[in-house]
Write an enzyme that holds these catalytic residues in place. Structure first.
Site, PDB file in Angstrom:
ATOM      1  N   HIS A 140      75.366  54.980  16.496  1.00  0.00           N
ATOM      2  CA  HIS A 140      75.977  53.681  16.772  1.00  0.00           C
ATOM      3  C   HIS A 140      77.262  53.926  17.558  1.00  0.00           C
ATOM      4  CE1 HIS A 140      73.743  50.308  15.292  1.00  0.00           C
ATOM      5  NE2 HIS A 140      73.414  50.963  14.204  1.00  0.00           N
ATOM      6  N   ASP A 145      76.814  48.579  14.651  1.00  0.00           N
ATOM      7  CA  ASP A 145      76.809  48.670  13.184  1.00  0.00           C
ATOM      8  C   ASP A 145      77.886  47.748  12.605  1.00  0.00           C
ATOM      9  OD1 ASP A 145      78.678  50.332  14.462  1.00  0.00           O
ATOM     10  OD2 ASP A 145      78.741  51.779  12.826  1.00  0.00           O
ATOM     11  N   TYR A 348      71.364  41.868  33.492  1.00  0.00           N
ATOM     12  CA  TYR A 348      72.208  40.926  32.744  1.00  0.00           C
ATOM     13  C   TYR A 348      72.995  40.046  33.699  1.00  0.00           C
ATOM     14  CZ  TYR A 348      71.284  44.119  28.831  1.00  0.00           C
ATOM     15  OH  TYR A 348      70.679  44.880  27.881  1.00  0.00           O
ATOM     16  N   GLU A 423      87.894  50.743  10.228  1.00  0.00           N
ATOM     17  CA  GLU A 423      87.212  49.722   9.417  1.00  0.00           C
ATOM     18  C   GLU A 423      88.150  48.630   8.912  1.00  0.00           C
ATOM     19  OE1 GLU A 423      85.558  52.540   6.716  1.00  0.00           O
ATOM     20  OE2 GLU A 423      83.595  52.550   7.702  1.00  0.00           O
TER      21      GLU A 423
END
Ligand SMILES: [Zn+2]
Ligand SMILES: [Zn+2]
Length: 447
Positions: A140, A145, A348, A423
């Site tokens: 990831h 994630d 895209y 995090e």
């Protein structure tokens, strides 16, 4: 209160129309935001555990079956209506609030990249996967994630307060944002956001607004960056095949040489941006990234093949570059008696945030990030959230994940094996997605 202030206040009250719902809406939003803050804080440990679990078990585009399973189980436990197998491995869920109101869609992408993660984290990936027939390491490395875990937590926060929600929330857990991994992108299939739209995720119910976020190595942990209008580039894959006539390299006059022709095309292509594109309209990039041809030092080959990418922010500029590239490549080839075939695959579209939605949500994002939010420059990366924004007004914003003691200018970028997510930022993402949802549901529109 002084008489003067009292006078100004009564003037202000007189200026507020009796039918305005603003004071009510504002206090309702303040209550809901307090609730969101508490619930997001309570769920933070679970959020980080989800992120680590998904990080340790990354899956490539359209192979996210384990991740999709985790997501679907969680959403079912929350009591949502869940649909799986959307765009092959995606999950869509609907949360109906206790009161009538509009529909807001929130999106997270779930796929990882063919990147080998270095050792270090206790939950570092050791996963292998199949990428277009080859065995590869999987990581990831773009932070999807984090996106998946943030949206799982957002679903839990909003489901916990559903009786108070005036409207519906649609959760889009998307596969293959980075492209498919079981087949090549140029085979004509669609994937990811585009495929989800084809399969009807923007109908029944049709969202009135769509939001999403991306974690970035460009901002310090917990800071939110946003941009009205064109924020991310379009991405096209360019393929040029030059055909000459094979022969002995010792007497090239008996051949038509695709190598020198290809070299001229590479240089000609560079004049499209520098000489022919109005760069005041949109920054533009043309890169030739691979060039392949020939088998031996004394043979002029029959063909040379090149690939590259085109990036810009404006549909007209994009169409102009496509036209110019064909003209330059084909005519240089003609001048050498060779032939150039140009194929451009539009991957895209430019990602264009809705101007008024961005302005409306700016104070909400500031509150979600405890005032640490601000405008950012456009980026020449691309993102298929653009296809949702082509259909529905919305906003795609960035969330910084670089630890506060590190400099974002030198932090390993997304897609690097050293890309690192602090995090502590994740809970800010949950607050931001929940708060923009509640803000829109409570007062739909853009003013
Ligand atoms: Zn990426
Ligand atoms: Zn990404």
């Amino acid at each position: 209160m002084s008489r003067r202030i009292g006078f100004i206040l009564s003037l202000a009250l007189l200026a507020t129309p009796l039918w305005s719902t603003t004071p009510y809406a504002q206090s309702a939003v303040a209550d809901l935001e307090r609730d969101i803050r508490q619930r997001a804080a309570q769920i933070e440990d679970k959020l980080i555990a989800w992120r680590r679990d998904i990080h340790e078990n990354p899956e490539l585009g359209e192979q996210e079956t384990r991740t999709a399973g985790l997501v679907a189980d969680h959403l079912k436990k929350l009591g949502l209506e869940v649909k799986t197998g959307v765009a092959r491995t995606g999950v869509v869920a609907v949360l109906k609030g206790g009161k009538p109101g509009p529909v807001v869609a929130l999106r997270a992408d779930m796929d990882a990249l063919p990147v080998k993660e270095p050792e270090g984290l206790s939950f570092a990936s050791k996963a292998k996967g199949k990428y277009i027939g080859r065995e590869v390491d999987v990581m990831h490395a773009c932070g999807h994630d984090a996106h998946t875990a943030i949206l799982m937590a957002t679903a839990e926060v909003l489901a916990g307060m559903k009786d108070k929600l005036p409207g519906t929330v649609k959760f889009l857990f998307q596969p293959a944002e980075e492209g498919p991994s079981l087949y090549a992108a140029f085979t004509g299939k669609s994937w990811g956001a585009k495929q989800m739209i084809k399969e009807g995720v923007l109908q029944d119910p049709k969202p009135d607004a769509v939001f999403g976020l991306h974690v970035t190595s460009g901002l310090p942990s917990g800071r939110i960056g946003y941009r009205a209008g064109a924020a991310m580039a379009s991405a096209d894959e360019l393929r040029i095949k030059v055909t000459g006539r094979q022969g002995h390299a010792g007497y090239p006059w008996r051949t038509v040489d695709p190598v020198t022709t290809a070299a001229q095309i590479v240089l000609g292509a560079q004049t499209i941006v520098s000489r022919r594109t109005d760069l005041m309209k949109a920054p533009t990039v043309v890169s030739i990234s691979t060039i392949n041809g020939g088998s031996r030092f004394n043979i002029v080959p029959e063909t040379v093949e090149m690939t590259g990418t085109i990036r810009t922010y404006d549909a007209q500029v994009r169409a102009g570059v496509h036209r110019d590239l064909r003209q330059v490549a084909e005519n240089i080839a003609v001048s050498a008696n060779a032939k150039a075939e140009v194929e451009i695959i539009e991957l895209y579209d430019p990602l264009v945030n809705h101007d008024k939605m961005t302005a409306r949500m700016t104070p909400v994002l500031l509150r979600a990030a405890d005032n640490d939010a601000g405008p950012i420059n456009p980026t020449s990366a691309a993102e298929d959230f653009s296809f949702f924004l082509n259909e529905i007004p919305g906003l795609y914003f960035n969330l910084g994940v670089v630890p506060r003691d590190k400099d974002p200018a030198t932090a390993a970028p997304n897609h690097s094996p050293n890309f690192f997510v602090d995090e502590k930022a994740l809970v800010t993402g949950v607050r931001a997605l929940s708060m923009v949802t509640v803000s829109y549901l409570t007062a739909p529109g853009f003013d």
